[in-house]
Design a protein around this motif. Sequence first.
Motif, PDB file in Angstrom:
ATOM      1  N   SER A  61       0.854  -1.188   0.000  1.00 25.10           N
ATOM      2  CA  SER A  61       0.000   0.000   0.000  1.00 25.10           C
ATOM      3  C   SER A  61       0.887   1.234   0.000  1.00 25.10           C
ATOM      4  O   SER A  61       1.962   1.240   0.605  1.00 25.10           O
ATOM      5  N   GLY A 108       0.526   5.795  -0.366  1.00 27.19           N
ATOM      6  CA  GLY A 108      -0.381   6.930  -0.464  1.00 27.19           C
ATOM      7  C   GLY A 108       0.317   8.243  -0.197  1.00 27.19           C
ATOM      8  O   GLY A 108       1.424   8.289   0.355  1.00 27.19           O
ATOM      9  N   GLN A 138      -4.428   7.074  -2.788  1.00 25.32           N
ATOM     10  CA  GLN A 138      -3.951   5.872  -2.102  1.00 25.32           C
ATOM     11  C   GLN A 138      -4.207   4.653  -2.967  1.00 25.32           C
ATOM     12  O   GLN A 138      -5.228   4.562  -3.659  1.00 25.32           O
TER      13      GLN A 138
END
Length: 648
Positions: free
Chosen positions: A348, A350, A366
């Motif tokens: 992940s 962002g 994101q």
Amino acid sequence: MSPAVFRLALAGALLFACTPALAVRVQQVRIEGLHDPAIEANVRSALSLEAELDKELRPRRLAYLLRVAQDETRTALEPFGYYTPTITLTRSDRRGSASTEPDADEEDTPDDAATTDVASGGEKSASTLDDADADSTRADPTARGTIRGRADALTITLTITLGPPVRVRGFDLGIDGAASADASVAAAVAQFHPRAGEVLNHALYEDGKARIGRALTEHGWFDARMAEHRVEVTRAAQAADLALRWSSGQRYTLGDVRFNQTPEPFLRDALLHKLVRWQPGTPFDQAELERLRSALVALDYFALVDVQAAPEQAVDRTTPVLVELTPAKRSIYSLGLSYATLDGPGISAGVERRYLNARGHKALAQIDWARLRKTVTLQYRIPAFAWLDGWYTASLQASDELTDYVNSRRLELVASRSGQVNDHLNVVASLHLLRERWAYRTILKPVEEFRFASFLFPALQAEYIDVDDRMAPRRGMGASLILRGGKGGSSGDASFAQLYLSGQWFHGLDADSRLIARGELGHTFTDDVLDLPPSLRFYAGGDRSVRGYGWHEIGPRIVTSGGDYFTGAPNLLTASLEYERYFNGPWGAAVFVDTGSAFDGRRPDMHTGIGIGLRWRSPVGPVRIDIAHGLNAPDSPVTLHLNIGADL
């Protein structure tokens, strides 16, 4: 005897006589007769003997410490209302011999009224003399039981009989002036203790006095002064007379707010002034300043927010409010790794811009990318201060989910307005445009062709949180309510209305353990739940649902030769009870039982799981590792669950 031998013997005798007694050592101080830990703690803090434990003491020093111990004990008991105790001091050594020190001469204590100033605080302790002063005190080493040749280990026992406490007899408490009609000040006066007939507890007295002083200051009575402050104790009558009065003066009002952004302004003052809810001339209330501070902190623009009234700069008792603001770092970057049983490994990333321009707009991008699940989110926020502090938000989210039984793609556009009703309640009204494609599948081919659905629906969400600690609550509760409904589907004829309620309750049993109760309730009004896309259906099983079962596996399913496919349901009911205890620093354990079902019709097919867990208070938040087993099938596998983050 020859003259030479006589002189030698005389010199030895004189030398022996002049040799000081060797040191003694206080090994333990015991206090008997006190059943209140707070009183005993105050006595120990007052005793000079406590600071000399396990030290070698000269006899004169010990004699001094024993003599002042009784006076120190008396002084330490007075804050709790005990002015005439009986104190017996006993010394015993390791050979079992003991001696008792006589109590101090009670005739030295006057029986007539004595005025006591308690303005400096309730609990007291006596000061001690230094060694030079102690050595000047007359004492007989032989009488004190000191033995020559090695340090004797002593146990000192203080046996205390408290006697009757001093109670309040005369009681004069009040506010003179306009503040006597102030509800907050009157409430502080009503809460004052001790009152007539109650024990003279100095700590309660100081707390009550401070509470009244804070109430006066917080409501703008900056000119308030103590007109009378008197505590008289009559030891012979075991009685005390209190007189405590304030002269309030006139109440100040709130003036203009002056924002100072350092090192240079980066937001428009007009934007910040929208957060000020009072008009100049409004009666002063510290709660208004705290509300302004909380609103500024919630914006997340600033690293430092300081809101202070400046009564010293007041004109005609109208005080300005000074606000010092230091900007936070403008951009926030995030990067993380993840792993889930169904999704596989993932990453992940962002970026969030806390403020894009002088109007305070925000933006967020994101991405969560795993082998079987991918999500991209874009968000834009604008401050909203009309009616309730909050945000206008536009967001777009695209997701792709591919598991062993479903292939789903979703695109959702959301426009919302949030509002902070109070410190605990936040409400969000939103409009959703959803486009979703899905199909249930086997490894080789789909069970059915792809289905498409588009829905336009409004939603209302309310979130209530009232806990002592958001990261690891020990008291309080959190709840969430979602109402949504609309029309759409593949043909445009499907409609639905949905209610979802969830809650958590926390109760600390002692300093190291707590109970956690959790529950969910959901219901969908629709003709056929299979006309709704998977994201609008209810599921049970897995983390934070019913542990001991796989993700979404509790509920209706399609049975085929290629496997079972969990379709979701119109109804949801789950409950959980967990006991958690920490044993050594940040490490703890838990036991739990979960039950629940996603179901059609009116009767849920409840599935229950039990398990144990490991807990770790990590630097990044609580870590929970749970091992659970479902009870509804004897061959149910043991499941492993991992969660990182706050409970709420």
